[in-house]
Write a protein that holds these residues in place. Structure first.
Motif: not given
Length: 703
Positions: A646-653
């Motif tokens: 399982l992977e989670a990534h976050f966009v710059e916002e």
């Protein structure tokens, strides 16, 4: 040295307490002279209690009392509703009459000197009933849908009906269309820690050590039930062993513990059994939804129709945001949504992680996948062609929206370009491989909160607020906010929560804890730091401050988190088993306070989504409403061997409008898109579209 603490992947400040057993949960606060209570649950699904033979039980060893409607005190049950309670209807008045409204309703409580004595006595208590046949199947011929009372108002947060344009007419004329029904089973929360309450009276003052995601509401609820001033009730809950929404409301067992303690004149502990947690502490309601999409030949949506029906109890109307995402997720000039309830002879449903959105997005995103196949478009391309510039449902701009950035990031990390579009076209040996994708969204909620900060002469600080922590790392993330706001190292800040006599906080749910509680902590810490700058630092310096969302920003902008979820599954064609191999989620959630905790939140949400898609299903016996799989042998949930990569990534916002911290919340959205992504991957692997959850081996058996 202290700046930049927010955004760091710090380990949990309460980690050592949890792994060493020092963290105390509700049932751990044993009191001197404590007695034990066990609930006797109704064995019929509807009717009346006609007799309770308690004489022999009262003589059993250690038994102190047997309470039922025959001898229980008449409680005040004063008016009280928070936003977490159904707006229409009245909560269950426990042991106040002989009426049985659903299977498992408490009809008596036995109090004894030891838990073993209480359990034996409860098992021996004989209760007779005049039973009636309950209606527990929302799709059965006797069930009838109603318009929810709370949804009839034009300004209702969850409107029963909403429309723009001429959705039905445009659907009929659309060159390409999808019109299907999606059925999601009832689920029960089943956290690791069962519900538990220890109640102790001191005169007319009551202390409750109780599992609660909303301690100030539990204080107010119990005070109203017993006719007490709220300040006479103290609720304590420093740790929660998982909840997922089941502890947002104050359920009947809390009242029973307090009632029993007052009756026997000593502290009483009451812990629900796993089976009882299927009766009286809520559940995700079964939903049946129709999604109809009309589109042009090049994939532009011309019409969206979303009709959903959810179950509720007969004594309360539970509503959730089943159709809300449909009004803004994609661009279409013609959208119509309809929400109905089916009253049943069951306990009232409750919010369960991603309430409403998880179910509604499943139907919408599966329909979008079906439309993509009809149009021979890549599913991401279809969504890109229908990306709106504003929230068309509210006719206002988004405070921030990074859905397409999430798709770009997620597709890259997942390797979406390696997918071949035809169903059954990808294999690993004899296994069929499927890749699916789905959007996710959840509101960026905010609620008023108040915090207290205190600077001590030794240069340390204390921060207090009546929040809760059911596992996402609230102690750690709030310590980070406080430390940065105070310009102190993390180790010099002591953060406390979980007491109703601390400054008030909203419920620990709805993905608004960091936005609401964190903003209040920031405000209190800035206030106390400014007071300290005035030079009076030879004594403790206190400051209390509150936070709430800027009403102008709330009126001007539509505020939501967004995400894109990618899943790969393997299907064994010989036996029909499905295994999730990997999942990648990319999310736009504003500022990330602690990436380590955020990824942990996402992992937990993904696991819950796997359960929703492939395993979890509470089955009721239609004869009496009994949950036939109210135990961990037959109520299936993911275990370690079911958990893939399982992977989670976050966009710059950056979002300056949502709150002072710029955070949007993460707990719910991490579950929302998983089930449809899995269902879409299953179709890609097998070529068979399954529109019911959970997806089971039986769905692939052929004669």
């Amino acid at each position: 040295m202290t700046m930049g603490i927010i955004g760091q992947p710090l380990p949990r400040v309460d980690g050592r307490a949890k792994v060493t057993g020092a963290a105390r949960y509700a049932a751990d606060f044993n009191q001197r002279g404590q007695a034990y209570a066990v609930i006797v649950s109704a064995t019929v699904g509807l009717g009346r209690v006609t007799g309770i033979d308690s004489a022999a039980v009262e003589k059993m060893p250690g038994v102190l009392a047997v309470l039922s409607h025959l001898n229980a005190p008449r409680l005040a049950y004063g008016p009280h509703k928070s936003y977490i309670d159904p707006a229409t209807g009245e909560r269950l008045h426990v042991l106040q009459d002989e009426r049985v409204r659903f299977h498992g309703q408490p009809v008596a409580v036995v109090v004894a000197a030891t838990i073993a004595q209480a359990e034996r006595a409860a098992a021996a208590l004989r209760v007779t009933y005049n039973a009636e046949r309950p209606i527990v199947d929302s799709a059965g011929p006797e069930a009838h849908a109603i318009v929810p009372e709370a949804g009839k108002e034009p300004d209702a947060r969850l409107p029963a009906d909403k429309a723009r344009g001429s959705a039905d007419r445009e659907l009929a004329d659309a060159p390409v269309k999808v019109d299907e029904t999606y059925d999601i089973a009832r689920e029960n929360h089943n956290p690791m820690e069962p519900h538990a309450t220890i109640a102790a009276w001191n005169g007319d003052r009551l202390t409750l050590w109780s599992k609660s995601q909303f301690v100030v509401n539990e204080q107010a609820e119990i005070a109203a039930i017993f006719g007490l001033p709220p300040e006479n009730v103290t609720v304590i809950c420093p740790f929660i062993g998982g909840a997922f929404g089941t502890s947002l409301r104050t359920w009947p067992h809390v009242t029973l513990a307090a009632m029993a303690a007052r009756h026997v004149g000593r502290p009483v502990k009451l812990v629900l059994t796993r089976k009882q947690m299927f009766f009286t502490t809520g559940h995700r309601p079964r939903t049946v939804q129709r999604i109809a999409l009309g589109a042009t030949a090049d994939g532009k949506l011309t019409s969206v129709v979303h009709e959903g029906t959810g179950e509720t109890s007969r004594y309360e109307e539970f509503m959730e945001a089943l159709t809300s995402v449909t009004t803004f997720l994609y661009s279409s000039p013609n959208v119509r949504t309809r929400y109905r309830l089916v009253p049943l002879d069951t306990g009232t449903p409750n919010h369960m992680r991603g309430p409403g959105e998880a179910s509604g997005v499943f139907a919408l995103e599966c329909a979008m996948d079906e439309l993509a196949y009809k149009l021979r478009l890549d599913p991401i391309d279809l969504r890109r062609r229908n990306e709106p510039e504003i929230d068309e449902g509210e006719n206002k701009p988004f405070s921030s929206r990074s859905l397409m950035k999430c798709y770009d990031l997620g597709a890259e990390r997942f390797g979406w370009s390696r997918r071949t579009p035809e169903p059954r076209s990808m294999r690993d040996g004899r296994l069929l491989i499927g890749m699916g994708v789905a959007s996710a969204s959840y509101p960026a909620f905010h609620a008023p909160a108040t915090a207290r900060a205190r600077l001590l002469p030794d240069g340390t600080a204390e921060v207090e607020i009546a929040a809760s922590d059911m596992g996402p790392g609230t102690y750690t993330s709030m310590t980070q906010v406080a430390a940065e706001s105070l310009e102190l190292p993390v180790e010099r800040v002591r953060f406390s929560l979980g007491r109703s006599d601390y400054p008030p906080a909203p419920s620990h749910g709805g993905s608004w804890t960091m936005a609401s509680v964190g903003s209040a902590i920031r405000a209190a810490c800035i206030a106390v730091r400014e007071e300290a700058a005035r030079g009076r630092n030879d004594r403790p310096i206190d400051a209390t401050a509150s936070s709430q969302r800027d009403p102008q920003a709330a009126a001007r902008y539509s505020m939501h988190s967004f995400g894109a979820v990618f899943v790969e599954i393997a299907f064994d064609p010989d036996v029909g088993t499905i295994r999730v191999r990997r999942a990648v989620g990319a999310y736009g959630i504003g500022r990330v306070v602690n990436p380590r905790l955020a990824r942990s939140q996402c992992t937990g949400g993904m696991v819950g989504g796997i359960g929703m898609a492939l395993m979890e299903r509470t089955v009721l016996d239609t004869r009496d409403g009994r949950p036939v799989n109210a135990h961990m042998a037959d109520y299936l949930m993911p275990v370690n061997l079911d958990i893939p990569q399982l992977e989670a990534h976050f966009v710059e916002e950056t979002d300056p409008h949502v709150n002072a911290l710029g955070v949007k919340g993460l707990g719910e959205i991490a579950l929302v898109g998983i089930a449809p992504a899995i269902a879409n991957a299953v179709f890609h692997a097998t070529g068979k579209r399954v529109r019911t959850l959970p997806i089971r081996i039986e769905d692939f058996l052929t004669a």
